[in-house]
Design a protein around this motif. Structure first.
Motif, PDB file in Angstrom:
ATOM      1  N   CYS A  31      -0.479  -9.283  26.554  1.00 29.75           N
ATOM      2  CA  CYS A  31      -0.718 -10.458  27.405  1.00 29.75           C
ATOM      3  C   CYS A  31      -1.135 -10.087  28.821  1.00 29.75           C
ATOM      4  N   ASP A  32      -1.173  -8.800  29.129  1.00 22.08           N
ATOM      5  CA  ASP A  32      -1.556  -8.323  30.463  1.00 22.08           C
ATOM      6  C   ASP A  32      -0.555  -8.688  31.551  1.00 22.08           C
ATOM      7  N   GLY A  33       0.589  -9.282  31.165  1.00 24.34           N
ATOM      8  CA  GLY A  33       1.598  -9.619  32.160  1.00 24.34           C
ATOM      9  C   GLY A  33       2.497  -8.428  32.442  1.00 24.34           C
ATOM     10  N   ARG A  34       3.218  -8.507  33.554  1.00 31.58           N
ATOM     11  CA  ARG A  34       4.168  -7.451  33.872  1.00 31.58           C
ATOM     12  C   ARG A  34       5.415  -7.605  33.003  1.00 31.58           C
ATOM     13  N   MET A  35       6.018  -6.460  32.688  1.00 32.66           N
ATOM     14  CA  MET A  35       7.227  -6.468  31.862  1.00 32.66           C
ATOM     15  C   MET A  35       8.478  -6.702  32.723  1.00 32.66           C
ATOM     16  N   ALA A  50      14.146   1.215  30.330  1.00 33.59           N
ATOM     17  CA  ALA A  50      13.516   0.386  29.297  1.00 33.59           C
ATOM     18  C   ALA A  50      13.032  -0.937  29.878  1.00 33.59           C
ATOM     19  N   PHE A  51      11.804  -1.270  29.509  1.00 28.11           N
ATOM     20  CA  PHE A  51      11.181  -2.535  29.913  1.00 28.11           C
ATOM     21  C   PHE A  51      10.741  -3.284  28.658  1.00 28.11           C
ATOM     22  N   GLN A  52      10.654  -4.609  28.791  1.00 24.21           N
ATOM     23  CA  GLN A  52      10.158  -5.424  27.687  1.00 24.21           C
ATOM     24  C   GLN A  52       9.339  -6.575  28.249  1.00 24.21           C
ATOM     25  N   CYS A  53       8.273  -6.923  27.566  1.00 28.19           N
ATOM     26  CA  CYS A  53       7.522  -8.114  27.965  1.00 28.19           C
ATOM     27  C   CYS A  53       8.357  -9.348  27.646  1.00 28.19           C
ATOM     28  N   GLU A  54       8.602 -10.171  28.657  1.00 27.31           N
ATOM     29  CA  GLU A  54       9.356 -11.410  28.455  1.00 27.31           C
ATOM     30  C   GLU A  54       8.490 -12.617  28.788  1.00 27.31           C
ATOM     31  N   ASN A  55       7.187 -12.412  28.812  1.00 30.20           N
ATOM     32  CA  ASN A  55       6.301 -13.513  29.211  1.00 30.20           C
ATOM     33  C   ASN A  55       6.144 -14.548  28.101  1.00 30.20           C
ATOM     34  N   ASP A  56       6.257 -14.089  26.871  1.00 28.54           N
ATOM     35  CA  ASP A  56       6.136 -14.987  25.728  1.00 28.54           C
ATOM     36  C   ASP A  56       6.967 -14.376  24.599  1.00 28.54           C
ATOM     37  N   PRO A  57       8.306 -14.479  24.693  1.00 33.54           N
ATOM     38  CA  PRO A  57       9.196 -13.716  23.804  1.00 33.54           C
ATOM     39  C   PRO A  57       8.822 -13.850  22.329  1.00 33.54           C
ATOM     40  N   MET A  59       6.102 -12.708  20.940  1.00 33.81           N
ATOM     41  CA  MET A  59       4.665 -12.796  20.676  1.00 33.81           C
ATOM     42  C   MET A  59       3.897 -11.533  21.045  1.00 33.81           C
ATOM     43  N   CYS A  60       4.547 -10.572  21.649  1.00 32.43           N
ATOM     44  CA  CYS A  60       3.810  -9.404  22.142  1.00 32.43           C
ATOM     45  C   CYS A  60       4.261  -8.114  21.452  1.00 32.43           C
ATOM     46  N   ALA A  67       3.750  -0.304  20.423  1.00 32.76           N
ATOM     47  CA  ALA A  67       2.703  -1.331  20.359  1.00 32.76           C
ATOM     48  C   ALA A  67       2.302  -1.843  21.735  1.00 32.76           C
ATOM     49  N   GLY A  68       2.988  -1.409  22.771  1.00 34.50           N
ATOM     50  CA  GLY A  68       2.594  -1.798  24.123  1.00 34.50           C
ATOM     51  C   GLY A  68       3.243  -3.060  24.642  1.00 34.50           C
ATOM     52  N   GLY A  69       4.158  -3.649  23.847  1.00 34.27           N
ATOM     53  CA  GLY A  69       4.888  -4.824  24.315  1.00 34.27           C
ATOM     54  C   GLY A  69       6.224  -4.477  24.942  1.00 34.27           C
TER      55      GLY A  69
END
Ligand SMILES: [Zn+2]
Ligand SMILES: [Zn+2]
Length: 178
Positions: A31-35, A50-57, A59-60, A67-69
């Motif tokens: 999603c190109d958003g920050r994690m 550890a980081f995780q994308c939380e922009n659209d839980p 879905m990434c 996988a880059g999410g």
């Protein structure tokens, strides 16, 4: 083998991580958003972060190790307290100690909240220990598992996260199952 120091916190859940100078806050490839920063644990003098994308839980592909999410980074020279970028979900920081806790977080001190450090992972699904992506070491070393805890981290329904590093190089990875 990991030898936890029971007298000291092993890390921090949520909040802002310690990072080296020049650190680039990770971005989700989907999603190109920050994690969001989830956890930073002290392991053999290094900081597994550890980081995780939380922009659209959900879905990434944030449950996948490569996988880059999500992102896992090992720091050896972290001296700067990072600032979460504007608009990015940030959890309240909680120091965590060595211990194991399943279920009820309401009656324990912050330092008891963690999941599990070292030992063997309790897989919900099949064993998904990743191989090191950066060197020929093969299966990575299990460091810790995290329950959703008081932050209610997005690990799916009743999910659990598994953190790994490589004992030969500076690679790290994490994934979650539910
Ligand atoms: Zn994303
Ligand atoms: Zn390696």
């Amino acid at each position: 083998m990991l030898v936890p120091d029971a007298a000291h916190p092993v890390g921090q859940l949520g909040g802002n991580p310690l990072v080296p100078n020049g650190f680039q806050w990770p971005t989700c490839v989907s999603c190109d958003g920050r994690m969001t920063h989830l956890a930073q644990l002290s392991v053999d003098g290094r900081l597994l972060t550890a980081f995780q994308c939380e922009n659209d839980p959900g879905m990434c592909e944030d449950w996948e190790p490569f996988a880059g999410g999500n992102a896992a980074v090992v720091f050896t020279d972290a001296t700067v307290r990072a600032t979460t970028p504007d608009g990015v979900l940030s959890y309240l920081p909680i120091l965590v100690g060595v211990g194991r806790l399943d279920g009820d977080y309401s009656s324990v001190d912050d330092e008891d909240i963690f999941g599990q450090f070292g030992g063997d992972p309790s897989w919900i699904q099949d064993d998904e220990t990743p191989d090191c992506p950066n060197c020929p070491a093969g299966p990575m070393r299990f460091v810790a598992q995290l329950d959703p805890g008081p932050h209610q981290f997005n690990f799916g329904d009743y999910g659990r996260a598994y953190l790994f590093d490589c004992s030969l190089c500076s690679a790290a990875a994490w994934l979650w199952q539910s």
